[in-house]
Design a protein around this motif. Structure first.
Motif, short mmCIF file in Angstrom:
data_model
loop_
_atom_site.label_atom_id
_atom_site.label_comp_id
_atom_site.label_asym_id
_atom_site.label_seq_id
_atom_site.Cartn_x
_atom_site.Cartn_y
_atom_site.Cartn_z
N ALA A 9 0.82 -1.21 0.00
CA ALA A 9 0.00 0.00 0.00
C ALA A 9 0.85 1.26 0.00
O ALA A 9 0.47 2.27 -0.61
CB ALA A 9 -0.93 -0.01 1.21
N ILE A 10 1.99 1.23 0.65
CA ILE A 10 2.88 2.40 0.68
C ILE A 10 3.34 2.74 -0.73
O ILE A 10 3.27 3.89 -1.17
CB ILE A 10 4.07 2.16 1.63
CG1 ILE A 10 3.58 2.18 3.08
CG2 ILE A 10 5.17 3.19 1.41
CD1 ILE A 10 4.59 1.67 4.08
N PHE A 11 3.77 1.73 -1.46
CA PHE A 11 4.22 1.97 -2.83
C PHE A 11 3.04 2.34 -3.74
O PHE A 11 3.15 3.21 -4.59
CB PHE A 11 4.98 0.76 -3.37
CG PHE A 11 6.27 0.53 -2.65
CD1 PHE A 11 7.34 1.39 -2.81
CD2 PHE A 11 6.42 -0.54 -1.79
CE1 PHE A 11 8.53 1.21 -2.14
CE2 PHE A 11 7.61 -0.75 -1.11
CZ PHE A 11 8.67 0.12 -1.29
N GLY A 12 1.92 1.67 -3.55
CA GLY A 12 0.74 1.96 -4.35
C GLY A 12 0.22 3.37 -4.13
O GLY A 12 -0.18 4.06 -5.08
N SER A 13 0.26 3.84 -2.89
CA SER A 13 -0.22 5.19 -2.60
C SER A 13 0.71 6.24 -3.21
O SER A 13 0.24 7.28 -3.69
CB SER A 13 -0.37 5.42 -1.10
OG SER A 13 0.88 5.37 -0.45
N TYR A 14 2.00 5.96 -3.23
CA TYR A 14 2.95 6.88 -3.86
C TYR A 14 2.65 7.00 -5.36
O TYR A 14 2.56 8.10 -5.90
CB TYR A 14 4.39 6.40 -3.63
CG TYR A 14 5.41 7.24 -4.34
CD1 TYR A 14 5.83 8.45 -3.79
CD2 TYR A 14 5.93 6.86 -5.56
CE1 TYR A 14 6.76 9.24 -4.44
CE2 TYR A 14 6.86 7.64 -6.23
CZ TYR A 14 7.27 8.83 -5.66
OH TYR A 14 8.19 9.61 -6.32
N ILE A 15 2.48 5.86 -6.00
CA ILE A 15 2.20 5.85 -7.44
C ILE A 15 0.86 6.53 -7.72
O ILE A 15 0.74 7.34 -8.64
CB ILE A 15 2.22 4.40 -7.98
CG1 ILE A 15 3.63 3.83 -7.88
CG2 ILE A 15 1.70 4.35 -9.41
CD1 ILE A 15 3.70 2.33 -8.07
N GLY A 16 -0.16 6.23 -6.92
CA GLY A 16 -1.48 6.84 -7.10
C GLY A 16 -1.45 8.34 -6.92
O GLY A 16 -2.06 9.09 -7.70
N ALA A 17 -0.75 8.81 -5.89
CA ALA A 17 -0.67 10.25 -5.64
C ALA A 17 0.06 10.97 -6.77
O ALA A 17 -0.33 12.08 -7.17
CB ALA A 17 0.02 10.52 -4.30
N LYS A 18 1.10 10.35 -7.30
CA LYS A 18 1.83 10.94 -8.42
C LYS A 18 0.97 10.95 -9.69
O LYS A 18 1.05 11.87 -10.48
CB LYS A 18 3.13 10.17 -8.70
CG LYS A 18 4.19 10.38 -7.66
CD LYS A 18 4.64 11.80 -7.66
CE LYS A 18 6.12 11.91 -7.51
NZ LYS A 18 6.58 13.28 -7.52
N THR A 19 0.13 9.95 -9.85
CA THR A 19 -0.72 9.82 -11.04
C THR A 19 -1.91 10.77 -10.98
O THR A 19 -2.38 11.23 -12.02
CB THR A 19 -1.21 8.36 -11.17
OG1 THR A 19 -0.08 7.49 -11.19
CG2 THR A 19 -2.03 8.16 -12.43
N LEU A 20 -2.40 11.08 -9.80
CA LEU A 20 -3.61 11.90 -9.63
C LEU A 20 -3.56 13.20 -10.43
O LEU A 20 -4.51 13.55 -11.11
CB LEU A 20 -3.84 12.21 -8.15
CG LEU A 20 -5.03 13.12 -7.83
CD1 LEU A 20 -6.35 12.42 -8.18
CD2 LEU A 20 -5.01 13.55 -6.40
#
Length: 120
Positions: free
Chosen positions: A84-95
């Motif tokens: 989730a830590i890595f996924g949240s980083y990728i998601g926040a950058k993609t937003l």
């Protein structure tokens, strides 16, 4: 008077969001994001980012209560958190790269799928 209703509306939305977050362990975003967009007129991207910051203290309080009631599966929490830590980083950058209109549609589809999954 408009300011009073704005603050009252914000408190009511917060109360309901906190209740749902505490009751179900999460789900505040499914309430707070549409509320920020439709009740407060905040753009989709900003509402997602704002919702995360609103949900943070709710999650801390709920987690503390769940911890005190010994309801947390720690081995599973660590495993899921790692991804989730890595996924949240990728998601926040993609937003910030997704147009608001498309983001609203993606979020809507996700909410519909989640709702269908819950009732089936």
């Amino acid at each position: 008077m408009d300011r009073f209703y704005f603050v009252l509306k914000a408190i009511v939305v917060g109360l309901f969001t906190g209740f749902i977050n505490g009751l179900f362990g999460s789900g505040g975003g499914t309430i707070i994001v549409p509320a920020l967009v439709f009740l407060f007129g905040i753009e989709q991207q900003k509402s997602h980012a704002t919702a995360l910051l609103i949900i943070l203290p709710l999650s801390i309080i709920s987690s503390f209560i769940y911890f005190n009631n010994q309801l947390i599966d720690y081995p599973l929490t660590l495993k899921v958190s790692f991804g989730a830590i890595f996924g949240s980083y990728i998601g926040a950058k993609t937003l910030s790269k997704i147009p608001n209109k498309l983001l609203r549609k993606i979020f809507g589809v996700f909410m519909i799928l989640a709702a269908l999954r819950m009732v089936m």
